[in-house]
Design a protein around this motif. Sequence first.
Motif, PDB file in Angstrom:
ATOM      1  N   HIS A  45      -6.986   4.852  -8.438  1.00 36.91           N
ATOM      2  CA  HIS A  45      -6.337   3.967  -7.457  1.00 36.91           C
ATOM      3  C   HIS A  45      -6.294   2.356  -8.138  1.00 36.91           C
ATOM      4  O   HIS A  45      -7.412   1.987  -8.613  1.00 36.91           O
ATOM      5  CB  HIS A  45      -7.194   3.724  -6.213  1.00 36.91           C
TER       6      HIS A  45
ATOM      7  N   ALA B 210      -3.075   7.846  -1.288  1.00 34.85           N
ATOM      8  CA  ALA B 210      -3.345   7.310   0.038  1.00 34.85           C
ATOM      9  C   ALA B 210      -2.935   8.279   0.996  1.00 34.85           C
ATOM     10  O   ALA B 210      -2.053   9.123   1.150  1.00 34.85           O
ATOM     11  CB  ALA B 210      -2.377   6.134   0.230  1.00 34.85           C
TER      12      ALA B 210
ATOM     13  N   HIS C 285       0.739  -1.336   0.106  1.00 32.91           N
ATOM     14  CA  HIS C 285      -0.004  -0.069  -0.103  1.00 32.91           C
ATOM     15  C   HIS C 285       0.788   1.278   0.023  1.00 32.91           C
ATOM     16  O   HIS C 285       0.393   2.405  -0.234  1.00 32.91           O
ATOM     17  CB  HIS C 285      -0.846   0.078   1.304  1.00 32.91           C
TER      18      HIS C 285
ATOM     19  N   PRO D  57      -5.411  -1.578  -6.527  1.00 33.40           N
ATOM     20  CA  PRO D  57      -5.456  -2.188  -5.509  1.00 33.40           C
ATOM     21  C   PRO D  57      -4.099  -3.021  -5.999  1.00 33.40           C
ATOM     22  O   PRO D  57      -3.663  -3.274  -6.983  1.00 33.40           O
ATOM     23  CB  PRO D  57      -6.255  -3.375  -5.453  1.00 33.40           C
ATOM     24  N   ALA D  58      -3.140  -3.439  -4.749  1.00 32.40           N
ATOM     25  CA  ALA D  58      -2.076  -4.270  -4.930  1.00 32.40           C
ATOM     26  C   ALA D  58      -2.040  -5.365  -5.809  1.00 32.40           C
ATOM     27  O   ALA D  58      -1.436  -5.489  -6.483  1.00 32.40           O
ATOM     28  CB  ALA D  58      -1.564  -4.711  -3.347  1.00 32.40           C
TER      29      ALA D  58
ATOM     30  N   GLY E 170      -5.663  -0.872   5.203  1.00 31.54           N
ATOM     31  CA  GLY E 170      -4.593  -0.278   4.317  1.00 31.54           C
ATOM     32  C   GLY E 170      -3.053  -0.815   5.205  1.00 31.54           C
ATOM     33  O   GLY E 170      -2.863  -2.048   5.293  1.00 31.54           O
TER      34      GLY E 170
ATOM     35  N   PRO F 129      -6.016   3.107   0.197  1.00 32.59           N
ATOM     36  CA  PRO F 129      -5.982   2.580   1.231  1.00 32.59           C
ATOM     37  C   PRO F 129      -5.154   3.643   2.327  1.00 32.59           C
ATOM     38  O   PRO F 129      -4.408   4.495   1.976  1.00 32.59           O
ATOM     39  CB  PRO F 129      -5.042   1.382   1.399  1.00 32.59           C
TER      40      PRO F 129
END
Length: 389
Positions: A304, A153, A118, A306-307, A205, A177
């Motif tokens: 954004h 973030a 994150h 996500p991972a 997060g 996150p």
Amino acid sequence: MARRPETRYVVALAALPSIGPGRLRRLLDRYGPEGAWTAVRSGRVDPSLVVQPGRHERAEVIERWARRAGQLDPDALWDAHRRAAVGVVTCDSPAFPAVLATDDDPPVVLFWRGDLDHLAGMRAAVVGTRDATRYGLDVAHALGRELAEAGVAVVSGLALGIDGAAHAGVLAIEGAPPIGVVGSGLDRVYPRAHGGLWRAVGERGLLLSEYPLGAPSAAWQFPARNRLIAALADVVVVVESHATGGAMGTAVEAGRRGRTVLAVPGPVTAPSSAGTNQLLFDGCGPARQAADVLLALGVEGVRHRPAAERRTAPTGDAERVLAALPWQPVAVEQLVLATGLALGAVVVAVEQLEDGGWVTTSAGWVERLGRDPGGADRDRRTGRVGRTT
């Protein structure tokens, strides 16, 4: 019994009273992890490493360290972190976040809950006074929500007032996150009223600390925490602050690092805006809305990711091994026991994960890897110079 890495001695050293990252770094540089622990337990630490004004004060610190070390079991403390699902990473590990590894005052060891991935992407710190007004709380909440929605973030210290309001805004939507940096062990919630906020940040997060489980909060630890907030942020936004305080200290640390500092304008008659208005007078840019922060970041809006979108997810045995791998170094044999797979299958899976950038290996130990904000491997880091005492 499962083997434990040498990192356990660093964890135990970090639990000593008034150790601080500077003292810890000097001990490790002189003695190494196990040697430092032996020196501390025996009370035979070189007094020059303590950096106190006088010989008497240095001797007192060394004596307190020895007393505390006699009460600690590095193996038990390491196991406690594993049971609590608290990750541990030292500054010499490839998994250490590059944004902190390249800082001129980096932490020696980090403890966390959540996902280090994150830290990828853009980050903005939103900080301010605990004694916030309704105006400040509303602005912080809106900034947190809108920045997270834009994919930025939000970093804060999870304190009462502005910090908490900003992260409440982040958690109100499905966006980037939240990232929290705290000044105590991850089991010692401070302030207690933010227990739910800590849990939510850790689940959605990343929650970071320099201090091991059981470490209470202390006044000297908060300025140290604030330097990490400044180091992690691409932009620092001070929403409300008195003329002095932690948020102003964070702004100073950010300026020293060349980070952009923005301030939310407030009534000239309000003590809670005295600090922010001073920042504006001194030449910092105004943060009237999230768009001003995005402009300072050099974007009009960011999406954004996500991972899971940033790397191809492993499958088969590799997926099984990764699921069993905590955010601490473990021996290959432990992965065999955890997965039920044959040793050969685990070795092949680890090789696949290493090729995909998910793990790194060293002398039979396997450790998770995250990614740099720019996608570069974390083992390509520059040297570090410690400053904090």
